[in-house]
Design a protein around this motif. Structure first.
Motif, PDB file in Angstrom:
ATOM      1  N   LYS A  13     109.141 -91.385  85.660  1.00  0.00           N
ATOM      2  CA  LYS A  13     108.494 -90.139  85.242  1.00  0.00           C
ATOM      3  C   LYS A  13     109.488 -89.024  84.943  1.00  0.00           C
ATOM      4  N   GLU A 202     103.448 -85.694  96.545  1.00  0.00           N
ATOM      5  CA  GLU A 202     103.021 -85.882  95.158  1.00  0.00           C
ATOM      6  C   GLU A 202     103.971 -85.194  94.186  1.00  0.00           C
ATOM      7  N   GLU A 203     104.558 -84.087  94.611  1.00  0.00           N
ATOM      8  CA  GLU A 203     105.456 -83.344  93.725  1.00  0.00           C
ATOM      9  C   GLU A 203     106.664 -84.184  93.304  1.00  0.00           C
ATOM     10  N   ALA A 206     105.686 -86.485  90.410  1.00  0.00           N
ATOM     11  CA  ALA A 206     105.139 -85.863  89.201  1.00  0.00           C
ATOM     12  C   ALA A 206     106.151 -85.948  88.066  1.00  0.00           C
ATOM     13  N   GLU A 207     105.670 -85.874  86.831  1.00  0.00           N
ATOM     14  CA  GLU A 207     106.580 -85.879  85.688  1.00  0.00           C
ATOM     15  C   GLU A 207     107.501 -84.655  85.741  1.00  0.00           C
ATOM     16  N   ARG A 208     108.752 -84.887  85.371  1.00  0.00           N
ATOM     17  CA  ARG A 208     109.730 -83.792  85.364  1.00  0.00           C
ATOM     18  C   ARG A 208     110.545 -83.853  84.078  1.00  0.00           C
TER      19      ARG A 208
END
Length: 653
Positions: A13, A202-203, A206-208
């Motif tokens: 991600k 979850e952070e 997440a997509e980055r």
């Protein structure tokens, strides 16, 4: 989830975001993972990759290699062709699996090319101690073989607890996407920690987006640089790989055309201008053209753009003989911008700096005398290369003729790959590049064995490039949506070092064209040895003469490398010695190019005469010669060496 599962999902991600000339890009930073599994990663990263493969193969594609070092080379080749926007991750077992990555790590960092290394490590808990393949040091029990990566990496961390994963990967990918500090990023993963389960925020999953930073040039620096250029009588540009990574080709061409300032290029900078551009002098330095070196000798101002000034580039500080020569260094990396004592460093993206320089130099142009000399020197060198490419030697051709035949058979958008031996120097000065992506020679580390795996990495990038342009209806900038052919040129010495990835190409049916030049030894070091008075000692593949304990004069070894490639499942074309060898080689490359994608690798085997040299660069490279010797050849070589040393500048600035 386990630490390994978190790593795999996290990497799937991460995206690189870039903007060049108003065009925005967003691409997966890590499009896949290589791995050879053993104790250490088989139940960690290996299990995670298998699990995600069953859930969705697109999450993190796995690629199988045959040698850990070669897997790094594949990632580096891919990274360079994607202009450092993408690379691969490599997972290994502990001990020898991990330490096999070391050469690849050094190559990546030396070349400033990103690669993510995930070597497994011994138990963080030390529950089973010592484990198989564990290195023990009596003075520091926390040292493992992975500590050897510290000086070879731009970033190193060891995840001894699951919670350390977050900061390790956040800072690791920061370095991976930093244009000034990129290289090998090594995150060591102890085998027990890989398999340990923990709660993942979850952070983290997440997509980055990782935006490639392209710093602008300071206006005061541009003003000072423009004033220095206006005051110069014989300026010269040295363009390196930084021009290509900044997508600054068009601005560089505009700069040269507006000002008349000629351009010489480093190994990494081949492709910044087409070979026949009016102001392209071609290669500079020890493996340079006589045109570039003649202009460099008289230059009073050097404008270095995206170059780290390797000793081959400066001809070991003998290339610049004007006593008043000054340097303007434009580089995104401060370490390079400040080299040679310059008083005009510009720490900036090459394209952005050139845009400002072009605006600041309106109306400036070099004198007509310099333009006339540029044209004359280009004409002299072009005639030299034409003569070198001309078919004269049969039944064994010169390497020059093989290069000429390969160049004629390839299309402008195809890519030539090389790394070590005499080929990189000959290609640097003679290859007639016509496309910014057309030349890929790893010469910062000049690693024997890089050629085939590096070429395979470039081919992977070319396949992805073609798939992307077809999907969005665009082109790759050349007007074509097809797949670039990738042609690896490799000598027998480098082939024997690491030909294992041919099996990878066979397994995936990747069409990689390999031109294998058989000269029965180490041609480059043989020539260097002879020039230094050591009579090509130890550089020929010959049977042992037991009386003299010498490998220099025995029978040629009955080694059949073409048969070796065939045994690996490669399609082989043999070019037999004879009067038509060059024409047959050229046709064989055309035939290989005509083969459809998906048919696997094709190797063309041709013999050459290693004693036929390329045209002289009229330059020098500093390799010390023994000051005293019983050999007359060495004494003569030392006198020649002393003469060159007298021309060497202790400090440039």
């Amino acid at each position: 989830m386990t630490v390994a599962q978190a790593v795999v999902e996290y990497l799937s991600k991460q995206y690189t975001v870039d903007s060049v000339n108003g065009v925005d890009y967003r691409e997966r930073l890590i499009p896949g993972t290589f791995g050879i599994f053993g104790h250490g990663n088989v139940a960690g990263v290996g299990q995670a990759l298998k699990q995600y493969q069953q859930l969705d193969p697109a999450i993190m594609p796995y690629y199988q290699g045959r040698n850990e070092q070669a897997q790094v080379h594949q990632a580096v080749g891919y990274a360079r062709h994607t202009r450092r926007r993408q690379t691969y991750a490599i997972s290994t077992s502990i001990g020898p699996g991990s330490s096999n990555l070391l050469t690849g790590a050094a190559l990546a960092t030396t070349n400033r090319l990103p690669v993510l290394l995930l070597p497994s490590d011994t138990f963080a808990t030390r529950a089973a101690d010592p484990v198989l393949q564990q290195l023990e040091q009596p003075y520091a029990y926390d040292i493992t073989v992975n500590d050897a990566f510290r000086p070879l990496s731009k970033f190193f961390d060891r995840v001894n607890r699951p919670e350390q994963l977050f900061s390790a990967f956040h800072h690791g990918l920061r370095v991976l996407t930093d244009p000034a500090e990129t290289g090998a990023v090594t995150i060591s993963l102890p085998q027990d920690v890989q398999a340990e389960a923990f709660d993942v925020p979850e952070e983290f999953l997440a997509e980055r987006d990782w935006r490639i930073r392209r710093p602008d040039a300071d206006d005061d620096d541009i003003t000072r640089a423009a004033a220095a250029i206006r005051a110069a009588k014989r300026p010269l540009i040295i363009a390196g790989g930084g021009v290509l990574y900044a997508y600054a080709n068009d601005e560089l061409a505009k700069f040269a055309e507006l000002t008349g300032i000629p351009v010489g290029n480093t190994q990494a900078g081949v492709g910044v201008l087409p070979w026949d551009h009016q102001f392209s002098l071609g290669a500079i330095g020890s493996t340079g053209t006589t045109a570039a070196n003649a202009i460099a000798a008289e230059a009073d101002l050097i404008i270095g753009i995206g170059t780290r000034y390797e000793d081959f580039t400066t001809a070991s500080r003998t290339a610049f003989q004007n006593p008043n020569v000054k340097f303007i260094n434009i580089n995104v990396a401060a370490i390079d911008a400040y080299k040679h004592g310059t008083t005009l460093p510009i720490v900036a993206d090459a394209r952005k700096a050139l845009v400002k320089l072009n605006a600041a130099l309106g109306g400036y142009r070099v004198g007509a005398d310099l333009e006339q000399k540029i044209a004359a020197e280009k004409e002299r060198w072009d005639a030299t290369v034409d003569a070198a490419f001309d078919t004269r030697y049969t039944p064994l051709p010169a390497q020059n003729e093989i290069i000429g035949a390969t160049s004629r058979a390839m299309d402008a958008r195809d890519v030539v790959i090389c790394a070590a031996g005499s080929l990189p120097g000959d290609l640097h000065k003679m290859w007639r590049v016509r496309n910014p992506f057309g030349y890929h020679v790893e010469y910062a580390y000049s690693c024997m064995g890089y050629e085939i795996p590096g070429g395979l990495g470039v081919k992977r990038a070319a396949l992805a490039e073609a798939a992307s342009t077809t999907a969005d209806g665009g082109t790759d900038g050349t007007g074509s949506t097809g797949v670039r052919d990738v042609v690896v040129m490799v000598g027998d010495g480098s082939y024997l070092m690491m030909h294992t990835e041919l099996v990878t190409a066979v397994a995936e049916r990747i069409k990689l064209i390999v031109v294998l030049i058989q000269n029965h030894g180490y041609a480059s070091i043989g020539s260097l040895s002879e020039s230094l008075g050591s009579q090509r000692f130890g550089t020929q593949y010959r049977a042992l003469n037991k009386d003299q304990h010498s490998f220099d004069d025995g029978e040629t070894l009955p080694v059949d490398l073409a048969l070796n490639a065939e045994s690996l499942g490669v399609r082989v074309i043999r070019i037999e010695p004879g009067e038509k060898v060059v024409a047959e080689l050229e046709q064989a490359i055309r035939d290989a190019k005509a083969a459809p994608e998906g048919t696997g690798p094709i190797l063309i085997h041709v013999e050459s005469d290693p004693l036929l040299d390329a045209p002289s660069s009229e330059s020098w490279w500093d390799v010390p010669v023994s000051q005293v010797s019983e050999l007359e050849t060495t004494r003569q070589a030392f006198q020649t060496y002393t003469d060159h040393k007298n021309r060497q500048r202790k400090l440039l600035g």
